[in-house]
Write a protein that holds these residues in place. Structure first.
Motif, PDB file in Angstrom:
ATOM      1  N   ALA A 128     -34.019 -27.874  39.480  1.00 58.63           N
ATOM      2  CA  ALA A 128     -33.608 -28.718  38.355  1.00 58.63           C
ATOM      3  C   ALA A 128     -34.781 -29.419  37.680  1.00 58.63           C
ATOM      4  O   ALA A 128     -34.860 -29.408  36.441  1.00 58.63           O
ATOM      5  N   PRO A 129     -35.699 -30.034  38.421  1.00 65.30           N
ATOM      6  CA  PRO A 129     -36.814 -30.708  37.724  1.00 65.30           C
ATOM      7  C   PRO A 129     -37.632 -29.730  36.867  1.00 65.30           C
ATOM      8  O   PRO A 129     -37.995 -30.053  35.732  1.00 65.30           O
ATOM      9  N   ASN A 130     -37.904 -28.550  37.403  1.00 69.05           N
ATOM     10  CA  ASN A 130     -38.665 -27.552  36.631  1.00 69.05           C
ATOM     11  C   ASN A 130     -37.882 -27.085  35.409  1.00 69.05           C
ATOM     12  O   ASN A 130     -38.450 -26.899  34.328  1.00 69.05           O
ATOM     13  N   LEU A 131     -36.582 -26.865  35.578  1.00 66.82           N
ATOM     14  CA  LEU A 131     -35.755 -26.440  34.454  1.00 66.82           C
ATOM     15  C   LEU A 131     -35.708 -27.504  33.364  1.00 66.82           C
ATOM     16  O   LEU A 131     -35.769 -27.200  32.170  1.00 66.82           O
ATOM     17  N   LEU A 132     -35.650 -28.766  33.787  1.00 63.61           N
ATOM     18  CA  LEU A 132     -35.614 -29.866  32.832  1.00 63.61           C
ATOM     19  C   LEU A 132     -36.928 -29.950  32.059  1.00 63.61           C
ATOM     20  O   LEU A 132     -36.923 -30.085  30.829  1.00 63.61           O
ATOM     21  N   ARG A 133     -38.049 -29.831  32.768  1.00 61.19           N
ATOM     22  CA  ARG A 133     -39.348 -29.838  32.084  1.00 61.19           C
ATOM     23  C   ARG A 133     -39.458 -28.667  31.107  1.00 61.19           C
ATOM     24  O   ARG A 133     -39.920 -28.815  29.989  1.00 61.19           O
ATOM     25  N   PHE A 134     -39.018 -27.496  31.519  1.00 62.84           N
ATOM     26  CA  PHE A 134     -39.057 -26.314  30.659  1.00 62.84           C
ATOM     27  C   PHE A 134     -38.213 -26.533  29.403  1.00 62.84           C
ATOM     28  O   PHE A 134     -38.647 -26.230  28.285  1.00 62.84           O
ATOM     29  N   ALA A 135     -37.011 -27.077  29.586  1.00 65.14           N
ATOM     30  CA  ALA A 135     -36.126 -27.319  28.444  1.00 65.14           C
ATOM     31  C   ALA A 135     -36.738 -28.322  27.471  1.00 65.14           C
ATOM     32  O   ALA A 135     -36.672 -28.129  26.245  1.00 65.14           O
ATOM     33  N   LYS A 136     -37.350 -29.371  28.014  1.00 62.96           N
ATOM     34  CA  LYS A 136     -37.979 -30.371  27.143  1.00 62.96           C
ATOM     35  C   LYS A 136     -39.127 -29.749  26.352  1.00 62.96           C
ATOM     36  O   LYS A 136     -39.298 -30.025  25.159  1.00 62.96           O
ATOM     37  N   ARG A 137     -39.942 -28.891  27.004  1.00 65.63           N
ATOM     38  CA  ARG A 137     -41.037 -28.224  26.301  1.00 65.63           C
ATOM     39  C   ARG A 137     -40.516 -27.325  25.181  1.00 65.63           C
ATOM     40  O   ARG A 137     -41.062 -27.301  24.084  1.00 65.63           O
ATOM     41  N   ARG A 138     -39.444 -26.588  25.471  1.00 61.75           N
ATOM     42  CA  ARG A 138     -38.863 -25.687  24.458  1.00 61.75           C
ATOM     43  C   ARG A 138     -38.338 -26.481  23.263  1.00 61.75           C
ATOM     44  O   ARG A 138     -38.519 -26.076  22.113  1.00 61.75           O
ATOM     45  N   ILE A 139     -37.702 -27.595  23.535  1.00 63.54           N
ATOM     46  CA  ILE A 139     -37.187 -28.432  22.444  1.00 63.54           C
ATOM     47  C   ILE A 139     -38.346 -28.959  21.607  1.00 63.54           C
ATOM     48  O   ILE A 139     -38.301 -28.944  20.368  1.00 63.54           O
ATOM     49  N   ALA A 140     -39.398 -29.410  22.270  1.00 65.00           N
ATOM     50  CA  ALA A 140     -40.565 -29.926  21.550  1.00 65.00           C
ATOM     51  C   ALA A 140     -41.215 -28.823  20.705  1.00 65.00           C
ATOM     52  O   ALA A 140     -41.625 -29.052  19.566  1.00 65.00           O
ATOM     53  N   GLN A 141     -41.308 -27.606  21.253  1.00 64.50           N
ATOM     54  CA  GLN A 141     -41.898 -26.486  20.520  1.00 64.50           C
ATOM     55  C   GLN A 141     -41.070 -26.158  19.270  1.00 64.50           C
ATOM     56  O   GLN A 141     -41.631 -25.859  18.212  1.00 64.50           O
ATOM     57  N   ARG A 142     -39.791 -26.182  19.399  1.00 64.83           N
ATOM     58  CA  ARG A 142     -38.920 -25.871  18.254  1.00 64.83           C
ATOM     59  C   ARG A 142     -39.057 -26.941  17.159  1.00 64.83           C
ATOM     60  O   ARG A 142     -38.984 -26.642  15.992  1.00 64.83           O
ATOM     61  N   ARG A 143     -39.204 -28.173  17.587  1.00 63.88           N
ATOM     62  CA  ARG A 143     -39.375 -29.250  16.593  1.00 63.88           C
ATOM     63  C   ARG A 143     -40.701 -29.117  15.846  1.00 63.88           C
ATOM     64  O   ARG A 143     -40.796 -29.389  14.677  1.00 63.88           O
ATOM     65  N   GLU A 144     -41.720 -28.694  16.582  1.00 63.83           N
ATOM     66  CA  GLU A 144     -43.049 -28.528  15.964  1.00 63.83           C
ATOM     67  C   GLU A 144     -43.108 -27.287  15.095  1.00 63.83           C
ATOM     68  O   GLU A 144     -43.793 -27.281  14.075  1.00 63.83           O
ATOM     69  N   GLY A 145     -42.458 -26.230  15.524  1.00 59.78           N
ATOM     70  CA  GLY A 145     -42.609 -24.954  14.823  1.00 59.78           C
ATOM     71  C   GLY A 145     -41.514 -24.685  13.908  1.00 59.78           C
ATOM     72  O   GLY A 145     -41.387 -24.422  12.811  1.00 59.78           O
TER      73      GLY A 145
END
Length: 113
Positions: free
Chosen positions: A96-113
């Motif tokens: 769960a912690p790794n999945l949560l970090r991954f999801a947060k990174r993906r959300i941040a990438q989508r906001r930037e790109g």
């Protein structure tokens, strides 16, 4: 919904209830017929009463043993499924912690790109 559509729904439900009642009656009649047939078969059998009782007893014991074995199999399978569910839960807790970090990174990438 209009008044006529409410009436149509009510009539449709009334027909379903009526059909359910017929099904119950039909099942009861089939069961009654089977019981009458079994009773007649016992009365008209060429075997002696003690032989019939012994045959019924053997069939009963065999059925009970089969049900006991099946219940044991089902209990074993339920325990296996429970153990598997615990394993999956533990695995998810670890990931769960790794999945949560991954999801947060993906959300941040989508906001930037």
């Amino acid at each position: 919904m209009s008044e006529s559509s409410h009436l149509d729904d009510y009539e449709a439900r009334a027909l379903e209830v009526e059909e359910d009642g017929r099904l119950g009656r039909d099942i009861a009649l089939v069961l009654a017929g089977a019981a009458i047939g079994a009773g007649l078969a016992l009365l008209l059998t060429p075997k002696r009463g003690d032989e019939v009782r012994d045959a019924i007893g053997r069939g009963y014991r065999k059925t009970i043993e089969g049900l006991g074995e099946r219940a044991s199999d089902l209990r074993d399978r339920a325990n296996e499924l429970r153990d598997r569910a615990h394993d999956l839960t533990d695995d998810l807790r670890e990931r769960a912690p790794n999945l949560l970090r991954f999801a947060k990174r993906r959300i941040a990438q989508r906001r930037e790109g």
